[in-house]
Design an enzyme around this catalytic site. Structure first.
Site, PDB file in Angstrom:
ATOM      1  N   GLY A  33       1.212   4.796  -7.804  1.00  0.00           N
ATOM      2  CA  GLY A  33       0.221   5.674  -7.176  1.00  0.00           C
ATOM      3  C   GLY A  33       0.736   7.098  -7.077  1.00  0.00           C
ATOM      4  O   GLY A  33       0.304   8.007  -7.793  1.00  0.00           O
TER       5      GLY A  33
ATOM      6  N   HIS B  37       0.840  -1.209   0.000  1.00  0.00           N
ATOM      7  CA  HIS B  37       0.000   0.000   0.000  1.00  0.00           C
ATOM      8  C   HIS B  37       0.880   1.265   0.000  1.00  0.00           C
ATOM      9  O   HIS B  37       0.541   2.271   0.612  1.00  0.00           O
ATOM     10  CB  HIS B  37      -0.912  -0.015   1.235  1.00  0.00           C
TER      11      HIS B  37
ATOM     12  N   SER C 267       4.206  -0.090  -5.133  1.00  0.00           N
ATOM     13  CA  SER C 267       4.872   0.460  -3.945  1.00  0.00           C
ATOM     14  C   SER C 267       6.323   0.804  -4.241  1.00  0.00           C
ATOM     15  O   SER C 267       7.181  -0.085  -4.294  1.00  0.00           O
ATOM     16  CB  SER C 267       4.790  -0.475  -2.734  1.00  0.00           C
TER      17      SER C 267
ATOM     18  N   ARG D 289       9.313   4.753  -8.926  1.00  0.00           N
ATOM     19  CA  ARG D 289       9.632   6.169  -9.190  1.00  0.00           C
ATOM     20  C   ARG D 289      10.440   6.330 -10.471  1.00  0.00           C
ATOM     21  O   ARG D 289      10.601   7.436 -10.955  1.00  0.00           O
ATOM     22  CB  ARG D 289      10.465   6.771  -8.034  1.00  0.00           C
TER      23      ARG D 289
END
Ligand SMILES: Cc1cc2nc3c(=O)[nH]c(=O)nc-3n(C[C@H](O)[C@H](O)[C@H](O)COP(=O)(O)O)c2cc1C
Length: 404
Positions: A357, A304, A335, A338
């Protein structure tokens, strides 16, 4: 689940009254000097009120897992193989018989519009235009139907199993009616994460205008103005079931997540959902084995984004054991994504696809619609470059042989 601000905001905050500011809303923003997702993050940090930025950026407890997600990725080394013609490369990926332009999608993010008003719709449109998955959160700021339409066949739906049977039945039926083919059940929220930044920022439900929050808002007039214009982030999917007229987020949150989700619940959802079913939040290979045996079509290895616990493994560290037991079933990972190279690392360790996310939330916070496009472009170009750099032409051909 991630709670931010209540409907009070649009009504109660008039940034012009709070502090007369001359806004130049038309000034185009240059994105050419933004090179990385971290650059988007820094720009977002400047543009968003602290409580909104921290809500997106923060992790559970001392944020150990948040940091671990990055350090674990950084430790995965890929060894380039040169002397291969890499002129023509393809990042295409197939999942459940569908083809996607890139092997990454937008992870479900509740209250995405706290990053920028309208961010949900911007992302759905982007996914529809570029042909990659956009996962609608149960806690999305915009309802399933307009998001599915904007995503033009590329929307999936993430389900939090709600306490209330009407909400559960309603969400399933709406997802089916909207034409969703892939649903993802998130199972790591039965006991909610404690995010210290949100507590320090006095982020409450319903939202309260404390002096601290107020000063945060007036120093970010552009976000405030746009949010007041578009309406504050809400639980758009849950609103139709709240009939007490209060629209209080506390009431809606209570409807939203059950703490009793069990293997029996999973079986029920499997029986009720005719489409593909993924299970998100799995970190133990035995849970992956059991979920697949229960009829799940794939696993999403996820902690998460470090928002639930601070004492567990990084998702990328948990991936290899889960990929091993999953066999031919797809394993997705999120998770800590980048960089484009992270997507290649995840593939080499057994992931079929990844979800990101915060990368997209930072994009929205940095520059709205142009910013989410920039986040996509950064991940795509970095990915394409990294695949070429290891001496590969097809993303789908990346495997464990590139690992050191
Ligand atoms: C602000 C925020 C809200 C989130 N809301 C949800 C949600 O509603 N449902 C869900 O399954 N996951 C939610 N997540 C977790 C993401 O789906 C995903 O697991 C995580 O963001 C991946 O880590 P990353 O941000 O480092 O890419 C949320 C994450 C963030 C940052």
């Amino acid at each position: 689940m991630d709670i931010l601000i209540g409907p009070a905001l649009a009504a109660s905050v008039n940034p012009c009254e709070a502090q007369p500011v001359q806004l130049n809303l038309k000034r185009p923003m240059s994105l050419t000097n933004l090179a990385s997702i971290d650059d988007l993050r820094l720009r977002a940090r400047k543009r968003l009120p602290k409580f909104a930025f921290d809500f997106i950026d923060g992790g559970a407890d001392d944020e150990l897992n948040l940091r671990k997600n990055r350090t674990a990725f950084d430790a995965v080394e890929l060894v380039p193989r040169y002397l291969t013609d890499i002129t023509n490369r393809s990042m295409k990926t197939r999942l459940f018989g569908d083809e996607y332009t890139v092997p990454f999608g937008v992870a479900p993010v509740g209250f995405m519009n706290s990053a920028w008003p309208g961010a949900d719709l911007m992302l759905a449109k982007l996914a529809g235009n570029k042909h990659f998955p956009y996962v609608i959160s149960t806690a999305s700021s915009t309802a399933i139907e307009p998001l599915t339409e904007a995503a033009n066949g590329y929307a999936w739906f993430q389900l939090y199993y709600p306490c209330n049977a009407n909400v559960y039945g309603g969400l399933i039926e709406r997802a089916k009616a909207a034409g969703i083919k892939v649903m993802m059940l998130t199972v790591d929220v039965s006991s909610p994460g404690k995010r210290d930044r949100d507590i320090r920022n006095q982020l409450t439900v319903p939202f309260k205008l404390t002096p601290r929050v107020l000063s945060d808002l007036v120093t970010h007039p552009r976000w405030c103005w746009e949010t007041a214009r578009h309406g504050s982030p809400d639980l758009a999917n849950i609103l139709p079931y709240v009939d007490d007229g209060s629209r209080s987020l506390a009431t809606m949150q209570a409807e939203l997540i059950s703490s009793s989700v069990s293997w029996e619940t999973l079986q029920r959802i499997r029986d009720d959902w005719p489409g593909k079913l993924l299970i998100k939040g799995i970190l133990h290979p035995d849970d992956a084995t059991r979920a697949l045996a229960a009829g799940c079509d794939g696993i999403v290895v996820s902690n998460h984004g470090g928002r639930q616990i601070s004492f567990g493994p990084a998702s990328i560290s948990a991936l290899p054991d889960i990929a091993k037991v999953a066999g031919d079933s797809p394993v997705l990972l999120d998770s800590g994504i980048r960089r484009g190279a992270d997507i290649v690392r995840a593939k080499a360790l057994g992931a079929t696809m990844v979800l990101a996310g915060r990368a997209f939330a930072y994009g929205a916070g940095a520059a709205g619609e142009a910013g989410v496009g920039k986040a996509y472009e950064i991940l795509h170009t970095e990915l394409d470059r990294a695949v070429g750099q290891i001496g590969c032409t097809q993303f789908e051909a990346v495997d464990g042989s590139f690992l050191r």
